[in-house]
Write an enzyme that holds these catalytic residues in place. Structure first.
Site, short mmCIF file in Angstrom:
data_model
loop_
_atom_site.label_atom_id
_atom_site.label_comp_id
_atom_site.label_asym_id
_atom_site.label_seq_id
_atom_site.Cartn_x
_atom_site.Cartn_y
_atom_site.Cartn_z
CB SER A 130 -0.90 0.00 1.24
OG SER A 130 -1.51 1.26 1.44
CD GLU A 132 -2.37 5.52 4.21
OE1 GLU A 132 -1.70 5.85 5.21
OE2 GLU A 132 -3.16 6.29 3.62
CE1 TYR A 153 -4.27 -1.59 5.28
CE2 TYR A 153 -3.31 0.47 4.52
CZ TYR A 153 -3.88 -0.76 4.24
OH TYR A 153 -4.03 -1.16 2.94
NE ARG A 195 -20.77 3.30 -2.68
CZ ARG A 195 -21.30 2.13 -2.34
NH1 ARG A 195 -20.52 1.15 -1.86
NH2 ARG A 195 -22.59 1.92 -2.47
#
Length: 345
Positions: A130, A132, A153, A195
């Site tokens: 990712s 991140e 994460y 979203r």
């Protein structure tokens, strides 16, 4: 016929990847976590009768935290390719559940790597890394950029990323990591930013809500379209030699830019409907992520074509259609969060 095993098959990326592989003639096996409710909505249109001898999508109950089950499945399925997409993937939630995030997102990857190694099955392995992982590093970010994660994460993804490289170097496995920047679609979970925004726009446009609560509008991200990114995953697995690749658009937009594009698409002034709530802020923020996809374009022939304006439009249109079909209670479905997502004046 090639066989693929996908963890996280019921998620956004897993569902698009399953579609792609089935279209290429694969037999696809998915790891399905046991739940008291059905959680297969993203792949229901692909699912066939398990008793059909010609079925090419087969689901197996299991969990990325169960090492024994993973070894059993790899030995049983004998996959040619293994895609690890399983994760606790919500960055904000990872601050609330750091141990769970580490166990699933970080150590889970090692369990699956070890299952492939210990089984002796010569499967190619894909790890979903990712953007991140870059965290506080100034953009643009490429495969050679130093890693400085700013969330549980991100730290978990760094661990899984480096373990994948170590299994490649130490055991000669064909193991690759796709360092994917943000990629969205109408199948994105409803608690994720993009979203959440497009879902709120649909509700506000149809008079079912009046406002949406958001946090940092100044954060900058490189947003792409998920179906294009799973194509990049597959291309990494077809390469002659295992290599890690960044998948990104190479264009950066702020959260404010995405919000404005979504509201503009339906003729609404976003500033009238967006409200700030500090509880949506992360304890440590990642200010800007912008990927350099040059290696993927040069070596894989992969290039993103959908950018934020088009992405926001197609997601809003999908949520408007969903709202029309799901009826008046659609926006009132409970969301697993402590804070309001949308509200009425």
């Amino acid at each position: 016929m090639k066989r693929a095993l996908i963890t996280g098959i019921t998620g956004q990326d897993g569902s698009y990847l399953a579609e792609l592989l089935l279209g290429k003639g694969y037999e696809v096996h998915g790891l399905l976590r046991r739940s008291s409710t059905f959680n297969t909505s993203r792949i229901d249109h692909l699912y066939q009768d398990v008793h059909d001898p010609d079925a090419r999508l087969l689901l197996h109950h299991g969990d990325i935290t169960d090492a024994g089950r993973l070894i059993q499945l790899v030995e049983r399925v004998q996959p040619d390719e293994v895609y690890n997409l399983a994760a606790q993937s919500h960055v904000r939630v990872s601050f609330d559940e750091p141990a769970h995030t580490t166990d699933v997102t970080g150590v889970g990857a090692v369990r699956l790597l070890e299952a492939v190694r210990a089984s002796g099955v010569p499967a190619r392995f894909y790890q979903a890394s990712s953007s991140e992982m870059f965290g506080a590093v100034h953009p643009p970010q490429s495969e050679e950029t130093a890693l400085h994660p700013r969330s549980p994460y991100g730290v978990s993804k760094v661990f899984a990323h480096w373990m994948t490289r170590n299994y490649r170097d130490g055991y000669g496995m064909f193991a690759v990591s796709g360092i994917l920047f943000n990629h969205e679609s109408p199948r994105r979970g409803e608690t994720f930013l993009t979203r959440k925004v497009t879902r709120a726009v649909a509700a506000i446009k149809t008079g079912r809500a009046d406002h949406v609560y958001l946090g940092n509008l100044d954060a900058v991200r490189d947003w792409g379209y998920a179906p294009e990114y799973v194509e990049g995953m597959w291309r990494m697995m077809q390469a002659d030699e295992p290599q890690d690749y960044v998948l990104a658009t190479g264009r950066d937009f702020s959260v404010r830019d995405f919000v404005a594009a979504a509201f503009d698409h339906v003729g609404l002034d976003w500033e009238r409907h967006v409200r700030f709530d500090e509880r949506y802020l992360r304890p440590t923020e990642v200010d800007a992520l912008l990927g350099d996809p040059g290696r993927a374009e040069a070596e894989l022939g992969w290039k993103a074509t959908v950018h934020v304006p088009e992405l926001a439009r197609l997601m809003v249109d999908a949520d408007l259609e969903a709202l029309e079909h799901e009826g008046p209670t659609w926006i009132d479905r409970p969301v697993l969060t402590d804070w309001p997502v949308v509200g009425r004046a």
